[in-house]
Write a protein that holds these residues in place. Structure first.
Motif, short mmCIF file in Angstrom:
data_model
loop_
_atom_site.label_atom_id
_atom_site.label_comp_id
_atom_site.label_asym_id
_atom_site.label_seq_id
_atom_site.Cartn_x
_atom_site.Cartn_y
_atom_site.Cartn_z
N ASP A 28 6.57 0.22 -8.22
CA ASP A 28 6.93 -1.06 -7.63
C ASP A 28 5.86 -1.44 -6.61
O ASP A 28 5.18 -0.57 -6.04
CB ASP A 28 8.29 -0.96 -6.92
CG ASP A 28 9.44 -0.78 -7.90
OD1 ASP A 28 9.29 -1.14 -9.08
OD2 ASP A 28 10.49 -0.27 -7.47
N ASP A 29 5.71 -2.75 -6.37
CA ASP A 29 4.75 -3.20 -5.37
C ASP A 29 5.07 -2.52 -4.03
O ASP A 29 6.23 -2.41 -3.65
CB ASP A 29 4.81 -4.71 -5.19
CG ASP A 29 4.30 -5.47 -6.41
OD1 ASP A 29 3.86 -4.83 -7.38
OD2 ASP A 29 4.36 -6.71 -6.37
N LEU A 30 4.03 -2.10 -3.33
CA LEU A 30 4.19 -1.50 -2.01
C LEU A 30 4.00 -2.59 -0.97
O LEU A 30 3.07 -3.40 -1.06
CB LEU A 30 3.17 -0.38 -1.81
CG LEU A 30 3.29 0.78 -2.81
CD1 LEU A 30 2.17 1.80 -2.60
CD2 LEU A 30 4.63 1.47 -2.68
N VAL A 31 4.89 -2.62 0.02
CA VAL A 31 4.86 -3.66 1.05
C VAL A 31 4.55 -3.03 2.40
O VAL A 31 5.15 -2.02 2.77
CB VAL A 31 6.21 -4.41 1.10
CG1 VAL A 31 6.20 -5.47 2.19
CG2 VAL A 31 6.53 -5.03 -0.25
N PHE A 32 3.61 -3.64 3.13
CA PHE A 32 3.18 -3.17 4.44
C PHE A 32 3.21 -4.34 5.41
O PHE A 32 2.92 -5.47 5.03
CB PHE A 32 1.74 -2.63 4.38
CG PHE A 32 1.53 -1.57 3.34
CD1 PHE A 32 1.76 -0.23 3.62
CD2 PHE A 32 1.11 -1.91 2.06
CE1 PHE A 32 1.57 0.75 2.66
CE2 PHE A 32 0.91 -0.94 1.09
CZ PHE A 32 1.14 0.39 1.39
#
Length: 187
Positions: free
Chosen positions: A98-102
């Protein structure tokens, strides 16, 4: 034969008309990225779903995906060359996370590393109204697209990550996302 995701697959078609069906298990919502081995012929790339219907097609000599798979079950990557050709092939098929969010603060230096083909990082930040955004690469940054999305997912910045870019006026105050999404699954 079965296919191990994330591992280089090598094979060879030695008889005209030969077809290889390489199977793998996947769950609904899984995403996969195809990465060519470089010397693979430009044959059709076909992924069949558990029902046997084609769920995706492309070309084996290009990186393809990521493709989202819609149902649980056994999928097959089908190697069926044109006109009975014979040749060796080499590729990898990766399960894409899944897309990683920062979180990111404007003026901060951020870094990261993409480790799986097809992986995407999303850096979220908040900007004040009438603020301008300037992007400056640090060190050796790949020449991937520079994309910033506004709160409704509209592209408000379109540039290149390996160059100084901007200033870009942001249309309103609110939350934005800087998207790190490499070209064709490069990492």
């Amino acid at each position: 034969r079965s296919l191990s995701l994330g591992v280089e697959t090598n094979g060879e078609l030695t008889t005209p008309g030969e077809v290889h069906r390489l199977t793998f298990e996947a769950a609904a919502g899984d995403r996969v990225q195809y990465v060519t081995g470089g010397d693979t012929p430009c044959w059709p790339l076909v992924i069949e779903g558990p029902s046997g219907a084609d769920v995706r097609d492309g070309n084996m000599c290009f990186d393809e995906g990521p493709y989202e798979l819609s149902v649980d079950g056994t999928y097959a990557l089908v190697i069926d060359p044109l006109d009975g050709e014979i040749a060796p092939y080499r590729f990898e098929l990766h399960r894409v996370p899944d897309d990683l969010v920062f979180e990111l603060s404007v003026q901060d230096v951020t870094s990261g590393e993409l480790t799986t083909p097809g992986e995407v990082h999303r850096h979220t930040f908040t900007a004040a109204s009438v603020q301008e955004l300037t992007y400056t690469p640090v060190d050796n940054v790949p020449c991937w697209p520079l994309v910033v999305l506004d709160t409704v997912g509209e592209n408000v910045v379109d540039g290149n990550m390996c160059f100084d870019e901007g200033p870009f006026p942001l249309p309103s105050s609110g939350d934005y996302v800087l998207v790190v999404d490499p070209i064709e699954g490069d990492i």
